[in-house]
Design a protein around this motif. Sequence first.
Motif, short mmCIF file in Angstrom:
data_model
loop_
_atom_site.label_atom_id
_atom_site.label_comp_id
_atom_site.label_asym_id
_atom_site.label_seq_id
_atom_site.Cartn_x
_atom_site.Cartn_y
_atom_site.Cartn_z
N ALA A 1 4.45 12.37 0.95
CA ALA A 1 4.29 11.03 0.38
C ALA A 1 2.95 10.43 0.80
O ALA A 1 2.23 9.86 0.00
N CYS B 1 0.83 -1.20 0.00
CA CYS B 1 0.00 0.00 0.00
C CYS B 1 0.87 1.25 0.00
O CYS B 1 0.44 2.29 -0.46
N ARG B 2 2.07 1.14 0.51
CA ARG B 2 3.08 2.22 0.53
C ARG B 2 2.67 3.37 1.46
O ARG B 2 3.16 4.48 1.31
N GLU C 1 -4.16 10.21 -1.90
CA GLU C 1 -4.84 10.74 -3.08
C GLU C 1 -5.03 9.62 -4.11
O GLU C 1 -6.10 9.46 -4.67
N PHE C 2 -3.98 8.84 -4.30
CA PHE C 2 -4.08 7.73 -5.26
C PHE C 2 -5.16 6.74 -4.84
O PHE C 2 -5.94 6.24 -5.65
N LEU C 3 -5.20 6.42 -3.54
CA LEU C 3 -6.18 5.43 -3.10
C LEU C 3 -7.60 5.96 -3.26
O LEU C 3 -8.53 5.20 -3.49
N GLY D 1 0.16 11.86 -1.01
CA GLY D 1 0.15 11.32 -2.36
C GLY D 1 -0.49 9.94 -2.43
O GLY D 1 -1.34 9.67 -3.28
N ILE D 2 -0.08 9.08 -1.51
CA ILE D 2 -0.64 7.73 -1.51
C ILE D 2 -2.15 7.78 -1.28
O ILE D 2 -2.92 7.11 -1.97
#
Lengths: 762, 428, 225
Positions: A98, A52-53, A104-106, A101-102
């Motif tokens: 970061a 998932c980062r 937002e992507f999810l 960002g993650i």
Amino acid sequence: MAEQELVTIEINGIELQVPKGEMIIESAKRVGVDIPFFCYHPRLGKGQAANCRMCLVEAGTKQPDGSVRMMPKPQTSCSLPASQGLVVYTDTVAIQKARRGILEFLLINHPLDCPVCDRGGECPLQNNTLFYGPGVTRYVEDKRHLPKAFPISDYVVLDRERCIHCARCTRFSQEISGDAQLEFLKRGADMMVSTFQDTEFTSCFSGNTIELCPVGALTSRRYRFRARPWDMKSQKSVCTRCSNGCNIWLDYRPKRLVRVLGRENEAVNEEWTCDRGKFGHEYINSDRRLLSPLVRQGEKFVTASWAEAYQVIASRIQQAVRAHGADSVGAIGGAHLSNEEAYLLQKLMRVAIGTNNLDHRLERNQLAGGDTLLTRFGVPFTQTAIADIERAKTVFIIGSELVDEQPIVFLRARKAWYRFGAKVIIAYPEVTETELRFDEPVVLRYREGTEPVLVAGLLHLVLSSAEAGSRADAVWNSVSVYTPERVAEETGVSLDALREAASLLGEGTVFLCGGRVRNHAEYPTLVRTLCRLVEVTGNAGRANGGLNILLPEVNSHGAADMGVLPDMLPGYAPVGDVGARQHLERLWNVSLPAQPGLSSQAMLERAAQGQMQVLYIVAEDIAQKYHDPALAQRALENAGFVVVQDLFLTETAQYADVVLPAASVAEKEGTFTNTERRVQRFWEALDSPSPDVKPDLNIFAELAVYLGKPIPVFSAEQVMEEIGKAFPAYADCHYDQMPPEGIRWQALTRVAESREKATQLT
Amino acid sequence: MAELRVLFKDIDIPGIDTLDVCEQNGGYSALKKALGMTRQQVIDEVKASGLRGRGGAGFPAWIKWNGIPKDESQPHYVLCNADEGEPGTFKDRELMMRHPHQLIEGMVIAGYATLAKVGYIYIRGEYTEPARVLRRAIDEAYRAGYLGKNILGSGVDFDLYLHMGAGSYECGEESAMMSSLMGERGQPRLKFPHAPLPTIAGLWDCPTLINNVETLSCVPSIIRNGGAWYASMGTEKSTGTKIFSVSGHVNKPGNYEVEMGTPLMELLELAGGVKGKLKAVIPGGSSVPILPAEKCDVNLDYESLQAAGTMLGSGGFMVLNDTVCIVRFMRRTAAFYAHESCGKCTPCREGTRWMLKIFDRILAGGGRQEDIDLLLEICDQIDGRSYCGLGDAAAWPIRASIKHYRHEYEYFIEHGYSVVESKEAVTV
Amino acid sequence: MSEAIRLSDYTHVRRLNEKEPPPLRFSERAVQELERIKRHYPTKRAAMLPALWIAQREYGGYLPPEALMEVAYRLGTSYAVVEGVASFYTMYNKRPVGRVMLEVCTNLTCSICGGYEILRYLEQKLGIRAGETTPDGQFTLTEVECLNDCGNAPVMQVGNRYFGGLTPEKLDALLEELKQREDHTVVQLADTIVQVHLPESDRQEIERALAGAQAGNEEQDEQNG
Ligand SMILES: Cc1cc2nc3c(=O)[nH]c(=O)nc-3n(C[C@H](O)[C@H](O)[C@H](O)COP(=O)(O)O)c2cc1C
Ligand code: SF4
Ligand code: FES
């Protein structure tokens, strides 16, 4: 346990020592540093998925000159092992960015249906977004559209749009439950969780994936739209659906159980439950629960007050005792009662009525537990702690569809294999679900009923590979005729398989025996041979080895411990043992019948012939569940008077003269003893569906009063104190001092010793 | 200005792909020599050569070899990366098709040096032609005793298997390749330690040496002629030769083996010069940043290209002339990475698809000026945060293209069509 | 309410029993091949990709659910796992395809060297869109990522061969030829890949085993007849 090497690391400037190799996400918890995550789960994975980062941190290593060399890229703390001199920053500007960002992507493909999502309020995605996320999205494209929530089984609903691809569910199904029924299909942004061809998700551990899913992609059909997390209360409890004793949470609203969640107990279920546990407590809410005592009038039941019901029962019992003697009365049941209730039931029968006619056993073989295991190993049924199974070198599953019979024991056995490389032998006449969950276990497909020959053959093989000297004794003589050839012939198992299995039986072998062993026609011979095999392979006194006759019901073990047996007093003291009896006579201040009573089988047979005046059936639907239901039905028809104490008007209750409404496990407190001898508390959560529904404990105590022989009790806690005196193995089980993982009673080094100790206590 | 052929030295000899001809030209003499050396001596020779991985990352080969545990408590494996999927690269294909024994010999030597008894060549599913050549060559080598038990009476065993993929770029990434070989979805996995370091827990949790076809093909000549000989070619840090797969707008596309440090323009001339007017070069496969014509005055070695803001990568050298519309070209690049993203990690899975959607919108005339910066930010959000290098590789080219050709993006967004009147670049 | 959704409303939801073996269709040769290939790896599971190739050949060029089930059964893993693997890789066909697949590269080099023109030409010529199959079941046309033969751009893969330097004229001739030929079909591609996995010694053993089985059968027949 080997000393763990410690290393010094630094997290956000705080220096600390942690075990080498511990993942930094865990180390951070030690100093109260929160690292957000989705895919990480401490129990999943030989390594972590790290996909998932979300848990990124900046990391570097201290150089000899004191400077820090930072790694060029941020690292996932869930897969970053602690090493000497590691320096970690979890909250730098870069990391905050970061995380945004993650998230937002999810979120770009996550539907905005939180208001109607069951996860709302306890959703890691919601929470992490709140704490770490971006306020707005820059995504103007179309979101991913997939069919909305649809059921994939009776229990689980899948909403693929909500999935964040953390792979927790797929990893669970492949690594823990082992059925591998969930897997990702396709790849990239098209990747989606699926069962094979969207067929039914039949795993008997499916419910765990609902709890593991960090979003509302996998939700419970049973809980769906029923409540919001903040509207519920939770109470700690123990699952009653089998003898594993899984720890659970009961989430409830007033008068209504809403859902069951797994509760952590490293010693028992870690945090898992099986589906029977998670979805099998619905009965508590049923509107068909008994709400008041019922008394038969002709063909019909009429509601009665407790006083009326007790009076009818007491007078019939007294009448029977006067006319036919106390042994014309008998009780069946106990495996579903708490320890305290079981103890009180036997006291009611022995003290207030004066008979040993009581039994909790419904299976064909009515094991007293006393027999071979107790004298040899000091334990009635099981030697190995559930948690120790995972340390076994070999797991030998015999006569058990373990996945079904003992799901949580199965999970440990699988963990032993999957995580720690144990070898697995499975002996069963048919293909089992269990064997499919291991890669190439040694399978002994014996002909039904040939278990004793099979075990003798294995013992023969083990002995013949041992030094010649040890062969000449009685053990060898007992199996010398069971040559591999003969055994192969009789059981139908190939010579190779026999030899391979025998070669794996060494120190550190856990024997898990299920229903087919328990109910074998030649159980005594079978279990004796098994005991010898355990001794010969050096597993008699090992933690990670030993013989385990797994039990059927939630409190089968406790009922036996409490002496709900016709020939055993609490603590497995034979009824005929004068010393033991005197000890209890002093404790209870009565004189006890010296003759063993009737077993369930004997009681039912007598009753069927019209020779039992009163049958008292407690929390067992014997008309359905007795191994010989026809006998049970005849017995119920022909008994003089039948009292049934239960939650429902079961088939058995249809035969009753008086029906007493009992409280469910959620409505009372007490303890259960699971199959590994672990005594665990459960607590009251709900109100009973009616004020006229009583815990069994109260019913027994009040009935004793009506019988004119009060057995004073005020609470379950008090009963437990007395149990400790009757059976010293329970002496440490004080309610206020019970450790969270419960107390597993110690093997009695010598059975007599226990009785001596008991005598001293009084 | 010439090719410098080491790997390709014998490639034009008719029948070099057969064992007889290969042996006549010195084939397997390096193996014989290596078997007479100690394992450490072999590794030291590779160290002396300065050979760096040709698969893309340029990691020193000897460190990987030397890092494999030197005891046999577990099985060891050698894995040859023949998944060549990097757009613009076709050197491994030619190496396998034309000189298979060179690779096999390199693998046996690697197996000997790293105590491996089993090797696998993982070839992409599409490469059936090279695979068939290798199959025949391996069978020959078995017959001649170069493979199998007790190789050439040395007591060394080495079995070599071919394993074919089934269509996935990601399986070229080393840990994903291991997943794929073990029969799983081709997603990268945690192996210990992380790439590119020597893998101590790789295939079936055992020590695994993984190298590219070209890297392993270099080994026989290094052993035969000595590491120092190899290091005498190229630059100080980028030793030896490198095969560049030149394609696109050149007159004679193909593989060219040149000395490391050769000027880029010389390679262009070797390939027959540019068709039309040079616009840009992508020197190391689709994953590396684009190099505009004005910056092409650079030498081809790891360091120089790095200094020029791009990378040597796999040597997939794509030449673009001025008919190419950068926006469309990058849309195709983005489509590739979105299609090949394995889906495992968040940034790559979501980010690559998002970028593709933005490109598609721009190409459809719906672009907004802020999309350019948004693309840049998405690149930032992927770069360095993805599970494996695919995410980085998806971000770098797009970021570089915006850096160098922002005006083309702006023009496209403003007008809804490209600044370049291109026939050949009709991509959507 | 929770009961608003019922399993029975979802006709696609069937219960599968993995305890029962699925219907098995592998030929004796296929079984032999898989047995040999399994020995190349320390685990059965590692034979997954080759096993799927065998299945793709045995099931006529694509992998219906039954093929996945058979592979799962033969490798001792679950159906879902096999489906997960099969669906990951582009070269396993999840739906029926034509006899011959035309896989046109439109990746970077090909895209600037006419790959899209080739694709469009084929679409026109065959009267189908990329991703579709001609009504006569001869050809399936697809667009693929880089085939890594960029020196010969534009390139197309047909079964077990690459064709480079494509022009419309070359394509016309090629299509005619492909209609006649049996060696570049989808099934042939799968077979080629399977064969590549088998060392000479395995191939010999397989032939011997098959011959043995054959002889056995004949003996049986003789006895019976
Ligand atoms: C997304 C991705 C794709 C890759 N594809 C390939 C490839 O097709 N061929 C290759 O040799 N290396 C490829 N690599 C590099 C490998 O991960 C690895 O570095 C290489 O095989 C190591 O061999 P070398 O040290 O000999 O270069 C790829 C890496 C990434 C991140
Ligand atoms: S369904 Fe839930 S648990 Fe499974 S991958 Fe998706 S988000 Fe994770
Ligand atoms: S929690 Fe570490 S990557 Fe998901």
